[in-house]
Scaffold this motif. Structure first.
Motif, PDB file in Angstrom:
ATOM      1  N   ASN A 365       0.779  -1.323  -0.077  1.00 18.04           N
ATOM      2  CA  ASN A 365      -0.048   0.168   0.012  1.00 18.04           C
ATOM      3  C   ASN A 365       0.761   1.251   0.232  1.00 18.04           C
ATOM      4  O   ASN A 365       1.702   1.610   0.954  1.00 18.04           O
ATOM      5  CB  ASN A 365      -0.846   0.188   1.184  1.00 18.04           C
ATOM      6  N   SER A 367      -0.429   4.373  -0.747  1.00 21.18           N
ATOM      7  CA  SER A 367      -1.453   5.530  -1.002  1.00 21.18           C
ATOM      8  C   SER A 367      -0.767   6.909  -0.668  1.00 21.18           C
ATOM      9  O   SER A 367      -0.202   7.123   0.483  1.00 21.18           O
ATOM     10  CB  SER A 367      -2.648   4.979  -0.053  1.00 21.18           C
ATOM     11  N   MET A 374      -5.563   6.325  -3.676  1.00 20.31           N
ATOM     12  CA  MET A 374      -5.253   5.130  -3.069  1.00 20.31           C
ATOM     13  C   MET A 374      -4.299   4.359  -4.382  1.00 20.31           C
ATOM     14  O   MET A 374      -4.813   4.486  -5.417  1.00 20.31           O
ATOM     15  CB  MET A 374      -6.354   3.816  -2.882  1.00 20.31           C
ATOM     16  N   VAL A 376      -1.717   1.020  -4.939  1.00 20.19           N
ATOM     17  CA  VAL A 376      -1.445  -0.503  -4.396  1.00 20.19           C
ATOM     18  C   VAL A 376      -0.534  -0.858  -5.585  1.00 20.19           C
ATOM     19  O   VAL A 376      -0.907  -0.644  -6.510  1.00 20.19           O
ATOM     20  CB  VAL A 376      -2.526  -1.281  -4.217  1.00 20.19           C
ATOM     21  N   ARG A 467      -7.917  -3.252   0.531  1.00 18.74           N
ATOM     22  CA  ARG A 467      -6.948  -2.158   1.428  1.00 18.74           C
ATOM     23  C   ARG A 467      -7.773  -1.306   2.003  1.00 18.74           C
ATOM     24  O   ARG A 467      -8.537  -0.617   1.270  1.00 18.74           O
ATOM     25  CB  ARG A 467      -5.782  -1.662   0.639  1.00 18.74           C
TER      26      ARG A 467
END
Length: 818
Positions: A365, A367, A374, A376, A467
């Motif tokens: 992640n 972000s 976001m 990923v 996530r």
């Protein structure tokens, strides 16, 4: 051409296709004969003619050709082959590009017998010796060959005939029948060749030293003048012999196979060599790669560490799970001399693939919450993997179409050829689940499934990505309340977390249907939720009652729509006049309502009585009891003061707990009636003039909102501006008359225009509506949408909705910006 390269490797020619040029293309291979005719190869014809197409190191394509393959030209130990390759982006090979490649190789060191074990066929070629007589053959191998001579003698003149020796029978095939059965045959001035696909009917599985072989015992006959000529064309290739121990591949091949050594009495090793990808490796090269080559008395063994140089990992899928297999293309060349054949060269090409091993994928992640993104990263993958689609909210979309849902995908390639994929999506994308957590925190959940395909095997697997990111951006709903003479009103201003929260009064879900049943008012215009409840209702709380008034309160709870957890509580309290409880009718009828106070929680309103306990309520709810009686009944007392002009009637509403004569609840009430009264009434009859409409000026409260969709259910919030749109993307506007609320009024739009800045008087300007109509000069005309009544829209005539296509101001070819 630069897209292909060729290499001579003993009696094999290898042509390698450039992965960069031919990757992701459908291929068709043909062999061009001396007449220029192209013979397209399918799997059956390739194995019959001595051709092999393999994939190595993910996307590399290799084409192998045997020295005595069909349509090759052999002159003075030089064989020449021309192949034609067609490449297309579609499986039907439309718009295919054609590539020709001619290559030649010298191969002059033929052994008396050469055996080749390719991945799709077995091949044996033997030297044509001085013809033996029938007498010699009978003496040499009486049990094998004398019994087949009658079969050979019946064959047609000068045509080949093959006799297959099987445990249960011997079977003879003429050349044309053998060819039809998939066998490949060839003869030169010095060689006789038989090629056998592994799918051939006459193949036997035999075991030698615990290793299984695909084997064929055959004799090839032909007649030349008065002589019968014969070639022993037996061949055997190992099927197994591969094991795995302690991260090591162990490949064992017996040295002197009984089927290939019939009639021989002595054996001598001449050469044992091994390598990778048809390249022989020296002892020093093997040691540097930690290979081990053992040449024992009865067997040759190779040991290869899994993951060693020369092999490669390729992606594999088992039961939908992502994993990998280590693959290495080994070859072994064993030359020996025996008393029967002299020198035999046995070349075995063996692709070894380790068992499936599951590989966990990292999901990182990255972000950027300050940018409301976001981000990923999924991987790392081997180069043979490709991302093909995404499943977003149960809808599967191809990678190029994912951008329409707000998803951007990036492929990251690393220097070792591996790759990762980056998935980037804004927090405000519709598919991102937004959930209120606590205080001013919101949780954003990315839930997407990535689908991948492997090349060239075209196996598929999926990787779910889930996530959660927490952001301090929650705006809670707020409320204000007020009362009029009859109702309590609660106006809730929506935040950005309560779109799906449910209003409850106690444990009662306040739906539009439920509100209508109890004569409540429930309205939601998207930005505000307005609730109005009558003073006397089942869901009101009455906290106090005295001569100065009745304190009533309404408590509202907003609950989570899934868990029904309490999210936010609101209440409004007001003091109402006691006169709201009583009606003293001129005919002496009294209608009085008693309310249940919160300080007497066990009060049963159905057990309330008047002074005369036989007088019970005529209407009972959970919170109220209503009595209707005449002033001359139910123990009502009356009194009049001297010189007073009124008569007073009094009574009590009482509540007794069972078994107790002392009331725990008493509500005193009284009615005053005039004994003597004079009233002057003036009456005049006059016709009302007909209504007329006159233009005028006044103060109007208007709003203009931009909505996200054609349904006009969700407007853009102030925090979402400026709104970014693509050219010709639809903008949905709604103009609303907020005040006054007179339902006789109707809102009409006269002129509407766009400017290049926030000032409405700035230039340039472009008219969107002119005198209430669309701009006739606009390429994409404004579209009006009908406004219908619903819970949010109580007066459709107070709203106008229209749709405009996104555009920009230009001067010539220059984009104008503020």
């Amino acid at each position: 051409t630069g897209s292909m390269s060729s290499e001579c490797l003993g009696n094999l020619l290898r042509i390698t296709l450039s992965a960069e040029y031919f990757e992701d293309k459908y291929l068709s291979f043909s062999v061009v004969d001396q007449s220029g005719i192209a013979w397209e190869l399918d799997e059956a014809l390739a194995s019959q003619c001595g051709y092999t197409v393999t994939y190595s190191k993910w996307s590399n394509v290799e084409f192998h050709a045997s020295a005595l393959s069909c349509h090759s030209q052999l002159e003075k130990d030089v064989f020449l082959i021309t192949i034609q390759i067609k490449a297309s982006h579609s499986p039907d090979m439309k718009n295919a590009t054609t590539h020709l490649k001619t290559a030649s190789c010298y191969y002059g060191s033929w052994s008396p017998r050469e055996l080749l074990c390719e991945s799709n066929y077995m091949e044996v070629s033997v030297r044509r010796e001085v013809p033996q007589t029938l007498k010699d053959l009978s003496q040499d191998e009486p049990e094998d060959w004398t019994s087949v001579f009658p079969e050979a003698k019946t064959g047609e003149a000068s045509l080949w005939q093959i006799v297959f020796h099987q445990p249960e029978e011997k079977k003879a095939l003429l050349v044309r029948d053998a060819w039809s059965a998939g066998y490949g045959l060839n003869i030169t001035d010095t060689r006789v060749l038989l090629r056998i696909p592994y799918t051939a009917a006459q193949i036997q599985l035999v075991e030698d030293q615990g290793i299984t072989f695909s084997a064929v015992r055959s004799s090839t006959f032909y007649r030349q003048r008065w002589m019968i000529l014969m070639a022993n064309t037996a061949v055997a290739c190992p099927v197994d012999g591969v094991g795995y121990t302690n991260k090591t591949i162990i490949w064992t091949v017996p040295k002197y196979i009984q089927l290939l050594s019939a009639g021989a009495t002595s054996f001598k090793d001449v050469l044992v060599e091994a390598g990778v990808d048809l390249h022989k490796l020296s002892a020093k090269e093997m040691a540097s790669r930690k290979y081990v080559l053992l040449n024992d008395l009865n067997a040759i063994t190779m040991k290869i560490p899994i993951g060693a140089e020369g092999g490669y990992y390729k992606t594999s899928v088992s039961n939908g799970q992502h994993g990998a297999k280590y693959t290495i293309n080994l070859f072994l060349e064993h030359q020996w001399e025996d008393s029967k054949w002299g020198l035999t060269k046995h070349t075995i090409i063996k692709e070894i693939e380790t068992p499936f091993e599951q590989v966990e994928l990292d999901i990182t992640n990255n972000s950027n919450l300050s940018a409301r993104l976001m981000n990923v990263t999924v991987g790392t993958f081997l180069p043979d993997v490709e991302l093909v689609n995404l499943t977003i909210e149960r809808a599967t979309v191809a990678v190029p179409e994912a951008v329409e849902h707000g998803y951007l995908t990036y492929e990251i390639r690393y220097t070792n050829g591996s790759k990762s994929y980056i998935i980037q999506v804004p927090l405000d994308a519709p598919s991102i689940k937004k959930e209120y957590m606590t205080a001013d925190m919101r949780a954003y959940t990315l839930n997407v499934t990535l689908a991948f395909i492997t090349h060239p095997t075209r196996e598929t697997f999926a990787v779910p990505v889930l996530r959660v990111a927490t952001v301090k951006d929650a705006v809670l709903p707020s409320a204000r309340g007020f009362c009029d003479g009859k109702n309590l009103h609660l106006i809730i201003t929506h935040g950005n977390v309560d779109q799906n929260w449910l209003p409850f009064i106690s444990d009662w879900h306040l739906t539009p249907e439920a509100a209508q049943k109890y004569n409540y008012s429930l309205r939601d215009n998207g930005t505000h939720l307005t609730i109005s409840v009558p003073f006397l209702s089942s869901h009101m709380n009455y906290e106090d009652l005295n001569t100065s008034g009745i304190k009533a309160s309404l408590h509202l709870t907003l609950k989570d729509d899934i868990t029904l957890t309490d999210r936010r509580d609101f209440s409004v309290s007001c003091i109402f006049s006691p006169s709201e409880l009583i009606q003293c009718l001129p005919n002496g009828t009294v209608i009085i309502t008693a309310v249940k106070l919160t300080r007497v929680p066990d009060l049963d309103t159905s057990l309330l009585v008047l002074r005369d306990r036989q007088c019970k309520p005529s209407l009972v709810t959970e919170k109220t009891a209503t009595f209707k009686f005449n002033v001359n009944t139910c123990g009502t007392s009356r009194k009049a003061r001297f010189s007073s002009t009124t008569m007073t009637y009094e009574n009590d509403i009482l509540y007794f707990r069972p078994g107790n004569d002392t009331p725990v609840y008493r509500l005193k009430f009284a009615c005053w009636y005039a004994i003597k009264q004079t009233v002057d009434v003036q009456y005049e009859s006059k016709k009302n003039p007909p209504p007329s409409i006159k233009p005028g000026f006044g103060s109007l409260a208007l709003s203009l909102k931009l909505f996200k969709e054609k349904t006009y259910s969700e407007p853009y919030q102030e925090s979402e501006y400026p709104v970014v749109k693509y050219l010709r993307e639809a903008l949905y506007f709604e103009a609303e008359l907020l005040q006054p609320k007179d339902e006789r009024l109707e809102l009409n739009l006269n002129d509407c225009w766009a400017t290049n800045s926030q000032s409405q008087d700035s230039l340039p300007q472009w008219p969107i509506l002119t005198k209430g109509c669309e701009n006739s000069e606009d390429s994409y005309r404004t579209v009006f949408h009908e406004v219908k009544y619903n819970l949010r829209v109580k007066h459709p005539q107070h709203l106008k909705r229209f749709e405009v296509k996104m555009f920009t101001f230009v001067q010539g070819t220059t984009l104008l910006q503020e």
